[in-house]
Design a protein around this motif. Structure first.
Motif, PDB file in Angstrom:
ATOM      1  N   ARG A 118     -40.912 -50.085  81.210  1.00 29.24           N
ATOM      2  CA  ARG A 118     -39.522 -49.741  81.412  1.00 29.24           C
ATOM      3  C   ARG A 118     -38.633 -50.127  80.058  1.00 29.24           C
ATOM      4  O   ARG A 118     -37.311 -49.749  80.149  1.00 29.24           O
ATOM      5  CB  ARG A 118     -39.030 -50.154  82.640  1.00 29.24           C
ATOM      6  N   LYS A 119     -39.206 -50.780  79.272  1.00 23.80           N
ATOM      7  CA  LYS A 119     -38.713 -51.182  78.072  1.00 23.80           C
ATOM      8  C   LYS A 119     -37.452 -52.184  78.278  1.00 23.80           C
ATOM      9  O   LYS A 119     -36.577 -52.329  77.591  1.00 23.80           O
ATOM     10  CB  LYS A 119     -38.412 -50.019  77.121  1.00 23.80           C
ATOM     11  N   VAL A 134     -29.942 -45.812  74.772  1.00 24.15           N
ATOM     12  CA  VAL A 134     -31.283 -45.645  75.801  1.00 24.15           C
ATOM     13  C   VAL A 134     -32.184 -45.004  74.640  1.00 24.15           C
ATOM     14  O   VAL A 134     -33.501 -45.103  74.947  1.00 24.15           O
ATOM     15  CB  VAL A 134     -30.858 -45.042  76.779  1.00 24.15           C
ATOM     16  N   ASN A 135     -31.792 -43.893  73.813  1.00 22.46           N
ATOM     17  CA  ASN A 135     -32.664 -43.235  73.150  1.00 22.46           C
ATOM     18  C   ASN A 135     -33.832 -44.027  72.181  1.00 22.46           C
ATOM     19  O   ASN A 135     -34.803 -43.827  71.837  1.00 22.46           O
ATOM     20  CB  ASN A 135     -31.940 -42.216  71.967  1.00 22.46           C
ATOM     21  N   GLU A 136     -33.168 -45.128  71.963  1.00 22.95           N
ATOM     22  CA  GLU A 136     -34.124 -46.250  71.151  1.00 22.95           C
ATOM     23  C   GLU A 136     -35.399 -46.547  71.776  1.00 22.95           C
ATOM     24  O   GLU A 136     -36.570 -46.985  71.256  1.00 22.95           O
ATOM     25  CB  GLU A 136     -33.149 -47.509  70.646  1.00 22.95           C
ATOM     26  N   ALA A 137     -35.335 -46.497  73.020  1.00 18.91           N
ATOM     27  CA  ALA A 137     -36.406 -47.112  73.990  1.00 18.91           C
ATOM     28  C   ALA A 137     -37.584 -45.926  74.564  1.00 18.91           C
ATOM     29  O   ALA A 137     -38.504 -45.906  74.922  1.00 18.91           O
ATOM     30  CB  ALA A 137     -36.026 -47.634  75.538  1.00 18.91           C
ATOM     31  N   LYS A 138     -37.062 -44.621  73.920  1.00 18.08           N
ATOM     32  CA  LYS A 138     -38.105 -43.622  74.670  1.00 18.08           C
ATOM     33  C   LYS A 138     -39.388 -43.435  73.636  1.00 18.08           C
ATOM     34  O   LYS A 138     -39.435 -43.863  72.344  1.00 18.08           O
ATOM     35  CB  LYS A 138     -37.335 -42.075  74.126  1.00 18.08           C
ATOM     36  N   PRO A 139     -40.523 -43.059  74.270  1.00 17.89           N
ATOM     37  CA  PRO A 139     -40.485 -42.474  75.708  1.00 17.89           C
ATOM     38  C   PRO A 139     -40.715 -43.685  76.695  1.00 17.89           C
ATOM     39  O   PRO A 139     -41.255 -44.708  76.395  1.00 17.89           O
ATOM     40  CB  PRO A 139     -41.883 -41.489  75.638  1.00 17.89           C
ATOM     41  N   ILE A 140     -40.040 -43.422  77.768  1.00 17.45           N
ATOM     42  CA  ILE A 140     -40.310 -44.252  79.090  1.00 17.45           C
ATOM     43  C   ILE A 140     -40.827 -43.124  80.098  1.00 17.45           C
ATOM     44  O   ILE A 140     -40.344 -42.335  80.673  1.00 17.45           O
ATOM     45  CB  ILE A 140     -38.950 -44.841  79.735  1.00 17.45           C
ATOM     46  N   ARG A 142     -42.258 -41.845  84.013  1.00 21.95           N
ATOM     47  CA  ARG A 142     -42.192 -42.059  85.527  1.00 21.95           C
ATOM     48  C   ARG A 142     -43.592 -42.762  86.006  1.00 21.95           C
ATOM     49  O   ARG A 142     -44.641 -42.336  85.365  1.00 21.95           O
ATOM     50  CB  ARG A 142     -41.846 -40.719  85.904  1.00 21.95           C
ATOM     51  N   THR A 229     -50.781 -43.440  75.323  1.00 23.20           N
ATOM     52  CA  THR A 229     -49.664 -43.986  75.993  1.00 23.20           C
ATOM     53  C   THR A 229     -49.816 -45.289  76.987  1.00 23.20           C
ATOM     54  O   THR A 229     -48.995 -45.413  77.829  1.00 23.20           O
ATOM     55  CB  THR A 229     -49.011 -42.713  76.932  1.00 23.20           C
TER      56      THR A 229
END
Length: 329
Positions: A118-119, A134-140, A142, A229
């Motif tokens: 979940r970063k 929040v874009n800095e943590a993508k991808p997250i 499900r 991933t």
């Protein structure tokens, strides 16, 4: 005059009162070694009846110097710092404490996993440094519907399986030594092929003992079999994972991330390359700890000494088969 002499090889605890209280029930005297190096332990343990071991290396040199020792109890689950073959040849029983901190380790494994996937740790650091994006943590991803893999389905692995299921994930495991009924009871899919297991899982949590077979089993060759991933967690034993290979895999995007509570060398030498990466979470061999688990561990380790000196054998006799095969049991 005491009935028995017990040497504690080393300690990370603030005192030895818990151990002394248990040992007093059979009139045993406990002393702490003045050093944890083999020469000191060989000298000071020469006439001891038992040893309580934390992290000190119990080498063949130490074992062969002992003249009276009946049992060595490892204060913990793992026992790879004790030379089992030397102890078995000498007729010394080795015991451990496998039935403590199971919930703590399972909770910590999930904490590392959730914080990494979940970063949480990454975003926490970014916010504290002044960034709100929040874009800095993508991808997250499900979590629901993902395949959570367990390398090892023992007591702790089973608890992690229960927790992973609570997040809506499907759970699978590779454990060639666990009976099928354990898989069936937990609703865990079984993999018989390790390569297929690695290629299938979205996330991997390691709960296996350290043996010659499992040392560095998480290496670059096997990491390349996993999804890009994938996220791996190790709360078991550090040498199960090749840290150099994990560094390459994280740096080059071969896998997405990792959470490690245990390392090959503890503490690591700094500068520590893994610590420079944003896609890894590191904790200092803390998974075992809670306010309740530490005294439980110490009490149970001392009780194994008492049980052996009083009744002739420990409850959790690690090298029983080895001693029987050698005719020293």
């Amino acid at each position: 005059m005491s009935n028995y002499k017990v040497l504690m090889t080393d300690t990370i605890f603030p005192d030895m009162e818990i151990e002394r209280a248990e040992l007093a029930t059979i009139g045993a005297e406990l002393t702490l070694a003045s050093g944890s190096d083999p020469k000191t332990l060989a000298r000071e343990g020469k006439d001891c009846d038992a040893m309580i071991v934390v992290y000190a290396p119990i080498t063949a040199e130490v074992v062969n110097s002992l003249t009276k020792c009946k049992v060595m109890v490892r204060t913990g689950i793992g026992f790879n710092n004790i030379d089992l073959e030397a102890a078995s040849r000498k007729g010394i029983m080795v015991a451990n404490v496998p039935d403590y901190c199971q919930d703590e380790v399972a909770d910590h494994a999930m904490a590392l996993f959730l914080s990494g996937v979940r970063k949480v740790a990454f975003l926490n650091n970014r916010v504290k440094s002044g960034s709100w994006d929040v874009n800095e943590a993508k991808p997250i991803p499900r979590l629901r519907g993902k395949l959570f893999g367990l390398f090892g389905l023992g007591s702790i692995g089973q608890r992690v399986a229960e927790r992973a299921k609570a997040f809506g994930m499907d759970v699978c495991s590779y454990d060639p030594y666990m009976p099928q009924e354990v898989f069936d009871k937990l609703g865990v899919k079984r993999f018989h092929d390790f390569d297929e297991f690695l290629a299938s899982v979205d996330f991997l949590s390691i709960h296996a003992p350290l043996t010659e077979e499992t040392k560095h089993i998480i290496n670059l060759q096997n990491l390349k079999k996993m999804k890009r991933t994938a996220f791996i967690v190790n709360t078991s034993r550090g040498p199960l994972v090749s840290e150099g290979d994990v560094y390459i895999a994280l740096k080059e995007g071969i896998i997405a991330g990792a959470g490690l509570d245990v390392l090959e060398n503890e503490p690591p030498a700094y500068p520590f390359p893994l610590a420079e990466l944003d896609n890894i979470i590191l904790t200092p061999h803390a998974a075992f700890y809670s306010e309740e688990s530490e005294p439980e561990l110490r009490r149970k380790a001392a009780q194994e000494v008492v049980r052996t000196l009083k009744d002739g054998r420990p409850k959790y006799w690690v090298n029983k088969k080895m001693m029987e095969d050698l005719g020293t049991a």
